[in-house]
Enzyme design. Structure first.
Site: not given
Length: 298
Positions: A1-3
């Site tokens: 997902m990561c931000g």
């Protein structure tokens, strides 16, 4: 997902707060990626001076006499500032390549995170809050920067698998998504002489852009080329010495939002990463278009 987060400052009065702003933005994105985190800070350059950010699993040993040992090896004045597991090495800019080669012999346990005239890169396994505190990121000033908190999908959770990835001078990239043709691209780039530290697909994306820049394209042209050559889902934020760029793939299923005022341009995977920036209530806020290159520079 990561931000992902990014902040490009137009107003020099905000530069002492860059690290504090970026840290808060990234910490807000913690639930998008709790595995590891990293930040690249561009602090401007001083004429003739270069930087190398290095990492060691045994910093007390590797960094203890590094300034003297490296200075002797490259016949230049070298200073070393240790920040937890990382060190920022200051040296003449024209000695960076020689220093990178010397470090491989002098300190085989040291890994170079990035180099150039402006960029410093800090990344480790752990939550954004812990990484920011470990390296005192909130105290750093600069002109622009990017950050990433990772949820691993393509490779192991390690310091070296964390973002940003830097594969060229004053260049780095953070990525949310997954590339399907990274193995073919890696083989082609290796034939060009580019080496890789990880199996991460995001490092391939960074190296691809570095290759295009080395062949004479500007960042906008390199990102446009990526739309033809990179398969998969991606949102990229790319840092350079003078600015940063944003690109989403043609489908654009990975979230992204941007804001611009007279003082800054900001990027976040979600709007909540931007809510505490000054003047955000009157900013122009928009979702970057698919397959469209955005770039700002000083």
């Amino acid at each position: 997902m990561c931000g992902i987060v990014g902040l490009f400052l137009k107003d020099k009065a905000l530069e002492p707060k860059l690290g504090a702003y970026l840290s808060e933005m990234l910490i807000t994105m913690t639930d998008r990626g709790p595995d590891s985190a990293g930040i690249a800070i561009y602090s401007g350059d001083q004429a003739g001076q270069g930087k190398i950010t290095a990492q060691s699993a045994d910093p007390d040993v590797d960094f203890a006499t590094l300034a003297a040992d490296l200075g002797q090896a490259i016949e230049a004045e070298v200073s070393v500032t240790v920040k937890a597991s990382h060190a920022v090495i200051i040296l003449p800019a024209d000695k960076i390549d020689a220093a990178r080669q010397a470090l491989a012999d002098l300190r085989p346990g040291v890994t170079i995170m990035g180099s150039g005239e402006s960029v410093e890169i800090y990344k480790e396994v752990g939550l954004p809050k812990d990484v920011a505190e470990r390296f005192h990121v909130t105290e750093m000033s600069g002109t622009h920067g990017i950050g990433h908190t990772r949820m691993a999908t393509e490779s192991a959770v390690t310091t070296f698998g964390a973002h940003p990835f830097s594969t060229g001078p004053d260049q780095c990239l953070v990525h949310n998504g997954s590339l399907s043709n990274h193995n073919n691209l890696r083989r082609a780039l290796i034939r060009e002489g580019i080496s890789f530290e990880t199996e991460n697909d995001s490092e391939v994306a960074a190296a691809y852009l570095s290759s295009k820049l080395a062949h004479g394209q500007n960042l906008g042209e390199a990102l446009e080329s990526g739309l033809k050559d990179l398969d998969g889902f991606f949102t990229f934020v790319v840092g350079t010495k003078s600015g940063f760029g944003v690109l989403r793939d043609p489908i654009a299923c990975k979230p992204a939002v941007m804001a611009e005022t007279d003082q800054y341009v900001a990027f976040g995977s979600e709007y909540r990463a931007l809510v505490n920036l000054p003047g955000i209530e009157t900013a122009r806020v928009w979702e970057p278009e698919p397959a469209t290159v955005y770039f700002w520079e000083h």
